[in-house]
Motif scaffolding. Structure first.
Motif, PDB file in Angstrom:
ATOM      1  N   SER A 125       6.916   7.478  -7.360  1.00 48.39           N
ATOM      2  CA  SER A 125       6.093   6.428  -7.949  1.00 48.39           C
ATOM      3  C   SER A 125       5.737   5.442  -6.835  1.00 48.39           C
ATOM      4  O   SER A 125       6.317   5.479  -5.749  1.00 48.39           O
ATOM      5  CB  SER A 125       6.865   5.714  -9.059  1.00 48.39           C
ATOM      6  N   LEU A 126       4.818   4.540  -7.099  1.00 51.05           N
ATOM      7  CA  LEU A 126       4.457   3.533  -6.098  1.00 51.05           C
ATOM      8  C   LEU A 126       5.649   2.651  -5.769  1.00 51.05           C
ATOM      9  O   LEU A 126       5.839   2.254  -4.616  1.00 51.05           O
ATOM     10  CB  LEU A 126       3.286   2.687  -6.590  1.00 51.05           C
ATOM     11  N   ASP A 127       6.474   2.332  -6.781  1.00 51.81           N
ATOM     12  CA  ASP A 127       7.665   1.514  -6.528  1.00 51.81           C
ATOM     13  C   ASP A 127       8.643   2.238  -5.617  1.00 51.81           C
ATOM     14  O   ASP A 127       9.207   1.643  -4.700  1.00 51.81           O
ATOM     15  CB  ASP A 127       8.357   1.141  -7.841  1.00 51.81           C
ATOM     16  N   ASP A 128       8.857   3.531  -5.863  1.00 52.59           N
ATOM     17  CA  ASP A 128       9.759   4.311  -5.012  1.00 52.59           C
ATOM     18  C   ASP A 128       9.213   4.436  -3.596  1.00 52.59           C
ATOM     19  O   ASP A 128       9.957   4.359  -2.625  1.00 52.59           O
ATOM     20  CB  ASP A 128       9.988   5.706  -5.591  1.00 52.59           C
ATOM     21  N   LEU A 129       7.910   4.621  -3.486  1.00 55.55           N
ATOM     22  CA  LEU A 129       7.286   4.726  -2.167  1.00 55.55           C
ATOM     23  C   LEU A 129       7.438   3.424  -1.383  1.00 55.55           C
ATOM     24  O   LEU A 129       7.651   3.438  -0.175  1.00 55.55           O
ATOM     25  CB  LEU A 129       5.813   5.088  -2.315  1.00 55.55           C
TER      26      LEU A 129
END
Length: 151
Positions: free
Chosen positions: A54-58
């Motif tokens: 996800s963008l948060d994980d990235l």
């Protein structure tokens, strides 16, 4: 996590080293990354994840990779990484001045909430062991607070 030194490219006086990085999670997820050390800068060139990030994980991927990747860069053969080897290290004072600068860097990292030992490793170019030795010497000279209070 595993970090493997993949290859080195030399062009003129510059050297770039690539590292394969793999993170395996308990739930079966996996992240593969390709990182490059060029000079004293480490960049992530490519990322592949199963399942996709996800963008948060990235956004936190760099935090996941930072310590193990930096440790691998420091451990890599000196002929491949002149920026981290003794000869390629920028001019750094010795003796009391060195310990004073180490203490200042250590304290700044603590105030910022980052790893102080890693901060000392970055500025000195020394290994973790040598950086810890310098921090201990700074403590012995009274430049840093004692590690443990005596009872």
């Amino acid at each position: 996590m595993s970090v493997r030194h993949a290859w080195v490219v030399r062009e003129g006086g510059a050297t770039a080293s690539w590292f394969d990085v793999r993170l395996d999670f308990a739930d079966g997820a996996r992240v593969d990354a390709l990182a490059v050390l060029s000079g004293r800068e480490v960049r992530v060139e490519g990322v592949r994840a199963e399942p996709p990030l996800s963008l948060d994980d990235l956004a936190v991927l760099a935090e996941w990779l930072e310590n193990p990747l930096f440790a691998a860069c420091v451990r890599a053969p000196a002929h491949a990484l002149p920026a981290v080897s003794r000869r390629g290290r920028p001019a750094w004072p010795r003796g009391r001045e060195e310990r004073r600068l180490v203490a200042r860097e250590y304290q700044e990292a603590r105030e910022e909430g980052t790893d102080p030992v890693l901060a000392v490793m970055r500025v000195t170019g020394h290994s973790r062991r040598k950086s810890l030795r310098l921090i201990g010497q700074a403590r012995d000279e009274g430049l840093l607070a004692p590690r443990r209070a005596r009872r």
